[in-house]
Design an enzyme around this catalytic site. Structure first.
Site, PDB file in Angstrom:
ATOM      1  N   LEU A   1       0.843  -1.190   0.000  1.00  0.00           N
ATOM      2  CA  LEU A   1       0.000   0.000   0.000  1.00  0.00           C
ATOM      3  C   LEU A   1       0.882   1.246   0.000  1.00  0.00           C
ATOM      4  O   LEU A   1       1.679   1.446   0.904  1.00  0.00           O
ATOM      5  CB  LEU A   1      -0.933   0.007   1.208  1.00  0.00           C
ATOM      6  CG  LEU A   1      -1.941  -1.137   1.286  1.00  0.00           C
ATOM      7  CD1 LEU A   1      -2.788  -1.004   2.531  1.00  0.00           C
ATOM      8  CD2 LEU A   1      -2.819  -1.183   0.053  1.00  0.00           C
ATOM      9  N   ASP A   2       0.722   2.073  -1.025  1.00  0.00           N
ATOM     10  CA  ASP A   2       1.468   3.330  -1.071  1.00  0.00           C
ATOM     11  C   ASP A   2       0.705   4.399  -0.290  1.00  0.00           C
ATOM     12  O   ASP A   2      -0.318   4.111   0.336  1.00  0.00           O
ATOM     13  CB  ASP A   2       1.713   3.756  -2.524  1.00  0.00           C
ATOM     14  CG  ASP A   2       0.425   3.985  -3.304  1.00  0.00           C
ATOM     15  OD1 ASP A   2      -0.659   4.068  -2.680  1.00  0.00           O
ATOM     16  OD2 ASP A   2       0.511   4.080  -4.532  1.00  0.00           O
ATOM     17  N   SER A   3       1.189   5.625  -0.327  1.00  0.00           N
ATOM     18  CA  SER A   3       0.561   6.680   0.481  1.00  0.00           C
ATOM     19  C   SER A   3      -0.885   6.931   0.057  1.00  0.00           C
ATOM     20  O   SER A   3      -1.747   7.171   0.906  1.00  0.00           O
ATOM     21  CB  SER A   3       1.378   7.964   0.407  1.00  0.00           C
ATOM     22  OG  SER A   3       1.488   8.404  -0.932  1.00  0.00           O
TER      23      SER A   3
ATOM     24  N   ALA B   1      -2.970   4.716  -1.283  1.00  0.00           N
ATOM     25  CA  ALA B   1      -3.762   3.576  -0.805  1.00  0.00           C
ATOM     26  C   ALA B   1      -3.960   3.650   0.703  1.00  0.00           C
ATOM     27  O   ALA B   1      -5.021   3.266   1.209  1.00  0.00           O
ATOM     28  CB  ALA B   1      -3.079   2.265  -1.198  1.00  0.00           C
TER      29      ALA B   1
END
Length: 78
Positions: A36-38, A40
Protein backbone atom coordinates in the site's frame (compact mmCIF):
# COMPACT_ATOMS: atom_id res chain seq x y z
CA UNK A 1 -5.48 -4.41 23.86
CA UNK A 2 -7.46 -3.74 20.76
CA UNK A 3 -10.77 -5.39 20.22
CA UNK A 4 -10.57 -8.31 17.80
CA UNK A 5 -13.61 -7.08 15.90
CA UNK A 6 -11.89 -3.83 15.00
CA UNK A 7 -8.78 -5.71 13.91
CA UNK A 8 -10.77 -8.07 11.69
CA UNK A 9 -12.75 -5.25 10.11
CA UNK A 10 -9.61 -3.22 9.40
CA UNK A 11 -7.89 -6.28 7.93
CA UNK A 12 -10.87 -6.69 5.59
CA UNK A 13 -10.51 -3.05 4.53
CA UNK A 14 -6.76 -3.42 3.93
CA UNK A 15 -7.30 -6.62 1.94
CA UNK A 16 -9.95 -4.93 -0.19
CA UNK A 17 -7.91 -1.77 -0.79
CA UNK A 18 -4.76 -3.70 -1.57
CA UNK A 19 -6.35 -6.51 -3.54
CA UNK A 20 -4.86 -8.93 -1.01
CA UNK A 21 -6.45 -12.31 -0.58
CA UNK A 22 -3.90 -14.67 0.87
CA UNK A 23 -1.73 -12.32 2.90
CA UNK A 24 -1.45 -12.91 6.64
CA UNK A 25 -1.99 -9.64 8.47
CA UNK A 26 -0.96 -8.98 12.05
CA UNK A 27 -1.05 -5.82 14.17
CA UNK A 28 2.64 -5.30 13.32
CA UNK A 29 2.10 -5.57 9.56
CA UNK A 30 3.23 -2.37 7.90
CA UNK A 31 0.87 -1.06 5.24
CA UNK A 32 3.84 -0.44 2.97
CA UNK A 33 4.97 -4.06 3.38
CA UNK A 34 1.74 -5.30 1.79
CA UNK A 35 2.13 -2.92 -1.13
CA UNK A 36 0.00 0.00 0.00
CA UNK A 37 1.47 3.33 -1.07
CA UNK A 38 0.56 6.68 0.48
CA UNK A 39 -2.55 7.07 -1.69
CA UNK A 40 -3.76 3.58 -0.81
CA UNK A 41 -3.11 4.32 2.86
CA UNK A 42 -5.31 7.40 2.61
CA UNK A 43 -7.99 5.22 1.02
CA UNK A 44 -7.70 2.77 3.93
CA UNK A 45 -8.14 5.64 6.40
CA UNK A 46 -11.18 6.94 4.50
CA UNK A 47 -12.67 3.45 4.37
CA UNK A 48 -12.13 3.15 8.13
CA UNK A 49 -13.99 6.43 8.61
CA UNK A 50 -16.94 5.04 6.67
CA UNK A 51 -16.82 1.60 8.31
CA UNK A 52 -16.66 2.88 11.88
CA UNK A 53 -18.48 6.19 11.41
CA UNK A 54 -15.59 8.20 12.84
CA UNK A 55 -13.59 11.18 11.64
CA UNK A 56 -9.86 10.53 11.52
CA UNK A 57 -7.47 13.49 11.69
CA UNK A 58 -5.91 14.12 8.29
CA UNK A 59 -2.54 14.50 10.02
CA UNK A 60 -2.64 10.98 11.40
CA UNK A 61 -0.58 8.64 9.37
CA UNK A 62 -0.95 5.08 10.63
CA UNK A 63 1.79 2.89 9.25
CA UNK A 64 0.74 -0.47 10.67
CA UNK A 65 -2.48 -2.43 11.05
CA UNK A 66 -2.13 -2.11 14.81
CA UNK A 67 -1.80 1.68 14.56
CA UNK A 68 -5.02 1.77 12.55
CA UNK A 69 -6.78 -0.36 15.15
CA UNK A 70 -5.54 1.78 18.05
CA UNK A 71 -6.55 4.96 16.21
CA UNK A 72 -10.07 3.71 15.48
CA UNK A 73 -10.53 2.23 18.96
CA UNK A 74 -9.45 5.51 20.55
CA UNK A 75 -11.99 7.41 18.47
CA UNK A 76 -14.66 4.90 19.46
CA UNK A 77 -13.73 5.35 23.11
CA UNK A 78 -12.54 1.80 23.54
Amino acid sequence: MAEQGTFDRICAIVREQGGLDDVRLTPKTKLSDVGLDSLATVEVVMACEDEFNVEIDAESNPTTIGACVELVDSLLGK
